[in-house]
Design an enzyme around this catalytic site. Sequence first.
Site, PDB file in Angstrom:
ATOM      1  N   GLY A   1       0.809  -1.205   0.000  1.00 13.16           N
ATOM      2  CA  GLY A   1       0.000   0.000   0.000  1.00 13.16           C
ATOM      3  C   GLY A   1       0.845   1.259   0.000  1.00 13.16           C
ATOM      4  O   GLY A   1       2.077   1.215   0.018  1.00 13.16           O
TER       5      GLY A   1
ATOM      6  N   ASP B   1       0.891  -8.664   2.285  1.00 10.58           N
ATOM      7  CA  ASP B   1      -0.266  -7.925   1.753  1.00 10.58           C
ATOM      8  C   ASP B   1      -1.149  -8.919   1.000  1.00 10.58           C
ATOM      9  O   ASP B   1      -0.635  -9.822   0.344  1.00 10.58           O
ATOM     10  CB  ASP B   1       0.209  -6.819   0.798  1.00 10.58           C
ATOM     11  CG  ASP B   1      -0.788  -5.679   0.659  1.00 10.58           C
ATOM     12  OD1 ASP B   1      -1.941  -5.957   0.277  1.00 10.58           O
ATOM     13  OD2 ASP B   1      -0.410  -4.522   0.908  1.00 10.58           O
TER      14      ASP B   1
ATOM     15  N   LYS C   1     -12.715  -6.924   9.634  1.00  7.92           N
ATOM     16  CA  LYS C   1     -11.938  -8.124   9.957  1.00  7.92           C
ATOM     17  C   LYS C   1     -10.449  -7.829  10.101  1.00  7.92           C
ATOM     18  O   LYS C   1      -9.796  -8.352  11.003  1.00  7.92           O
ATOM     19  CB  LYS C   1     -12.168  -9.195   8.892  1.00  7.92           C
ATOM     20  CG  LYS C   1     -13.534  -9.857   8.959  1.00  7.92           C
ATOM     21  CD  LYS C   1     -13.776 -10.807   7.808  1.00  7.92           C
ATOM     22  CE  LYS C   1     -12.933 -12.048   7.913  1.00  7.92           C
ATOM     23  NZ  LYS C   1     -13.274 -13.027   6.851  1.00  7.92           N
TER      24      LYS C   1
ATOM     25  N   ALA D   1      -1.213   0.702  13.287  1.00  7.64           N
ATOM     26  CA  ALA D   1      -1.596   1.959  12.637  1.00  7.64           C
ATOM     27  C   ALA D   1      -3.055   2.257  12.917  1.00  7.64           C
ATOM     28  O   ALA D   1      -3.950   1.641  12.340  1.00  7.64           O
ATOM     29  CB  ALA D   1      -1.348   1.860  11.139  1.00  7.64           C
TER      30      ALA D   1
ATOM     31  N   TYR E   1     -14.842   1.458   9.560  1.00  7.81           N
ATOM     32  CA  TYR E   1     -13.418   1.840   9.643  1.00  7.81           C
ATOM     33  C   TYR E   1     -13.099   2.408  11.025  1.00  7.81           C
ATOM     34  O   TYR E   1     -12.140   1.988  11.680  1.00  7.81           O
ATOM     35  CB  TYR E   1     -13.107   2.868   8.562  1.00  7.81           C
ATOM     36  CG  TYR E   1     -11.659   3.282   8.495  1.00  7.81           C
ATOM     37  CD1 TYR E   1     -10.666   2.371   8.132  1.00  7.81           C
ATOM     38  CD2 TYR E   1     -11.267   4.593   8.764  1.00  7.81           C
ATOM     39  CE1 TYR E   1      -9.336   2.758   8.050  1.00  7.81           C
ATOM     40  CE2 TYR E   1      -9.949   4.983   8.682  1.00  7.81           C
ATOM     41  CZ  TYR E   1      -8.983   4.065   8.331  1.00  7.81           C
ATOM     42  OH  TYR E   1      -7.662   4.442   8.255  1.00  7.81           O
TER      43      TYR E   1
ATOM     44  N   TYR F   1      -3.330  -6.273  25.383  1.00  8.39           N
ATOM     45  CA  TYR F   1      -2.144  -7.133  25.302  1.00  8.39           C
ATOM     46  C   TYR F   1      -0.959  -6.494  26.019  1.00  8.39           C
ATOM     47  O   TYR F   1      -0.142  -7.193  26.643  1.00  8.39           O
ATOM     48  CB  TYR F   1      -1.787  -7.422  23.830  1.00  8.39           C
ATOM     49  CG  TYR F   1      -2.347  -8.722  23.319  1.00  8.39           C
ATOM     50  CD1 TYR F   1      -1.542  -9.831  23.106  1.00  8.39           C
ATOM     51  CD2 TYR F   1      -3.712  -8.843  23.047  1.00  8.39           C
ATOM     52  CE1 TYR F   1      -2.054 -11.030  22.631  1.00  8.39           C
ATOM     53  CE2 TYR F   1      -4.242 -10.033  22.573  1.00  8.39           C
ATOM     54  CZ  TYR F   1      -3.411 -11.128  22.375  1.00  8.39           C
ATOM     55  OH  TYR F   1      -3.931 -12.315  21.916  1.00  8.39           O
TER      56      TYR F   1
ATOM     57  N   ARG G   1      -9.479   9.873  -1.558  1.00  2.88           N
ATOM     58  CA  ARG G   1      -8.873  10.795  -0.607  1.00  2.88           C
ATOM     59  C   ARG G   1      -8.628  12.138  -1.269  1.00  2.88           C
ATOM     60  O   ARG G   1      -8.498  12.247  -2.491  1.00  2.88           O
ATOM     61  CB  ARG G   1      -7.595  10.193  -0.021  1.00  2.88           C
ATOM     62  CG  ARG G   1      -7.907   9.106   1.002  1.00  2.88           C
ATOM     63  CD  ARG G   1      -6.671   8.459   1.580  1.00  2.88           C
ATOM     64  NE  ARG G   1      -6.123   7.453   0.690  1.00  2.88           N
ATOM     65  CZ  ARG G   1      -5.181   6.582   1.052  1.00  2.88           C
ATOM     66  NH1 ARG G   1      -4.700   6.612   2.285  1.00  2.88           N
ATOM     67  NH2 ARG G   1      -4.729   5.681   0.196  1.00  2.88           N
TER      68      ARG G   1
END
Length: 325
Positions: free
Chosen positions: A11, A32, A92, A115, A146, A160, A187
Amino acid sequence: MKKILITGAAGFLGSHLCDRFIKEGYRVIGMDNLITGDLKNIAHLFPLEQFEFHHHDVSNFVHVSGTLDYILHFASPASPIDYLKIPIQTLKVGSLGTLNLLGLAKQKGARILVASTSEVYGDPLVHPQTEEYFGNVNPVGPRGVYDEAKRFMESITMAYHRFHGLETRIVRIFNTYGPRMRLNDGRVVPAFMGQALRGEDLTVFGDGSQTRSFCYIDDLVEGIYRLLFSDYAAPMNIGNPHETTIREFAEEILALTEANQKIIYKPLPTDDPTQRQPDITKAKEILGWEPQVGRSQGLKIVYDYFKSLTKEELQKKEHRSFSDR
């Protein structure tokens, strides 16, 4: 040679991170599933001995042989066009994908940086946005797939860290631009540049008074690099605090491209944030980081990059085949 796994490697952001860690002398494993990534972004790395690529969806079990020192989890659709088309994959990769990678980090004793995004703040009621602000998010709106995936990512990462003592880092990324963005991914920067280069009018949603703060890719990568090697485990904003309205930004693009088109206005999408500006006090104090590339300088680089695309690439629209699982 230290080894790092970078998900979302093909990406926009992931490919630049691969470049940085190769430059720093790391062995890089790029991963990816190519649902939104493009192998062209990392094609220059394939001849290198210290780079390997795994075509894999991190929402499924992730295996990496041998030792592993660091993980950067950047696998996720980031464009509204993408995550509105593939809402289930988006959820997911933020939930199951993060869980799988946290488990891998625990197994390998690796430090993991995930991220996150300024979208965790939703349509903010606090301005500028500090890391202590909990946000104003619609969990059942179209953007919720999102926003909530990223909010869950932060929550499970901190769980964690607290429960297992895992070394974790969380970066909240604000609007970023640079070479390798897809021209028609929805975007702001590539959308405006693509329209200008094709001779189309620039589309502004709403009245254009909503604000954004744009960070150049090299600055973002530097901030992420410093955060990974810091001792700070809580979420941290990384972005450029210089705010502009979308209408003013469209006028900048028209001036830069010397286009003769006009600005047209369309209805504002559901839950589109009216303000977006990072408070980067923590990044300045803890990392000694702040952006170095001015918007005019960065936009000129990106404009030259987009101009270098072939006519076919410039005219091509995003026609991707997605199937929710």
